[in-house]
Design an enzyme around this catalytic site. Structure first.
Site, PDB file in Angstrom:
ATOM      1  N   GLU A  49       0.961  -1.064   0.104  1.00  0.00           N
ATOM      2  CA  GLU A  49       0.016   0.003   0.004  1.00  0.00           C
ATOM      3  C   GLU A  49       0.907   1.224   0.124  1.00  0.00           C
ATOM      4  OE1 GLU A  49      -2.835   0.330   3.114  1.00  0.00           O
ATOM      5  OE2 GLU A  49      -3.813  -1.643   2.735  1.00  0.00           O
ATOM      6  N   ASP A  60      -6.060   9.421   9.198  1.00  0.00           N
ATOM      7  CA  ASP A  60      -4.642   9.223   9.761  1.00  0.00           C
ATOM      8  C   ASP A  60      -4.250   9.730  10.996  1.00  0.00           C
ATOM      9  OD1 ASP A  60      -4.262   7.197   7.568  1.00  0.00           O
ATOM     10  OD2 ASP A  60      -3.989   9.030   6.172  1.00  0.00           O
ATOM     11  N   TYR A 175     -10.965  -4.350   3.387  1.00  0.00           N
ATOM     12  CA  TYR A 175     -10.245  -3.716   4.327  1.00  0.00           C
ATOM     13  C   TYR A 175     -10.838  -3.477   5.596  1.00  0.00           C
ATOM     14  CZ  TYR A 175      -6.267  -1.039   6.200  1.00  0.00           C
ATOM     15  OH  TYR A 175      -5.213  -0.367   6.987  1.00  0.00           O
TER      16      TYR A 175
END
Length: 263
Positions: A49, A60, A175
């Site tokens: 990734e 994030d 994911y």
């Protein structure tokens, strides 16, 4: 069949779980980041990734936010991220690469141009965290038509009513975000993750890969044992931030990969 599909087929045939590694393109600079990326397959990474640096990465935590800031300060761009992929492909035509990031840089470039350039560079899939399924016509559907997998995130708050919509146009793998919150914030627990993975797998044939909260080989093994594999990002990016050499970073990654492959 994409490289991602082929890689999972190979892993299934070998009875192995997938180890996915995330690094930020251009962190701390183009050349050293490229060297790390080129070394990842040899360290046991099954899928790479590659983070697309962006000024406002809201999903994030501080570790990856700072990596993006370092990359941007060093002159990293979307074009240079694609150049990283091109340079990687000169020596590796098999390891899948997924670009992970936010929609703004793609939108600024233009979807059609971006998809053509990404395919030409050797990108295999996309994870765009700020485009919900309701916006699939924007990028997801065109990406699939261009031969790129579009990988969607499911989270602990994705309930049974929402899950089918999330899975509808997803391809490559799902994911699963093991914790509620931002990257690097807490530790993943297999006892909590296992039932959620089973719930997702009851509604899709796609592999389910678990990320967020995995920092050690032991946790990688534990989480991979209840899923089709695991992703490590912040822990690897943290090693880069600490100024480790390429060899030290890849040694750290190798330990994580071995943990996942023991599962």
């Amino acid at each position: 069949m994409t490289r991602i599909d082929a890689r999972f087929e190979k892993l299934r045939a070998e009875g192995k779980k997938a180890f996915v590694a995330y690094v930020m393109a251009g962190d701390p600079d183009f050349d050293s980041a490229l060297e790390v990326v080129k070394g990842l397959p040899g360290a046991g990474v099954d899928i790479i990734e590659l983070g697309l640096p962006f000024t406002d990465p809201m999903a994030d935590g501080p570790t990856i936010q700072l990596a993006g800031q370092r990359a941007l300060a060093g002159g990293m761009t979307l074009e240079k991220t694609l150049e990283t992929v091109r340079r990687f492909r000169e020596g590796d035509q098999e390891t899948p690469i997924v670009l992970m990031g936010y929609y703004n840089p793609i939108y600024s470039r233009g979807v059609d141009r971006f998809l053509a350039d990404a395919q030409e560079a050797g990108v295999d899939g996309l994870i765009v965290v700020d485009l919900p399924p309701e916006e699939d016509d924007e990028l997801c559907i065109p990406a699939q038509k261009a031969g790129l997998n579009f990988i969607r995130l499911a989270t602990p708050t994705t309930d049974d009513k929402r899950l089918p919509k999330v899975l509808e146009n997803t391809s490559g793998f799902v994911y699963y975000v093991s914790i509620t919150g931002i990257t690097g914030a807490a530790a993943a627990q297999s006892g909590e993750v296992g039932p959620e993975v089973a719930r997702i797998k009851a509604q899709t044939d796609l592999p389910v890969i678990v990320g967020f909260g995995i920092r050690t080989p032991e946790t990688a093994e534990e989480i991979a044992s209840v899923a089709d594999g695991c992703v490590v990002g912040s822990a690897i990016v943290g090693e880069i931030a600490d100024g480790r050499s390429v060899e030290e970073i890849l040694g750290f990654v190798k330990g994580l990969a071995e943990g996942a492959h023991r599962a």
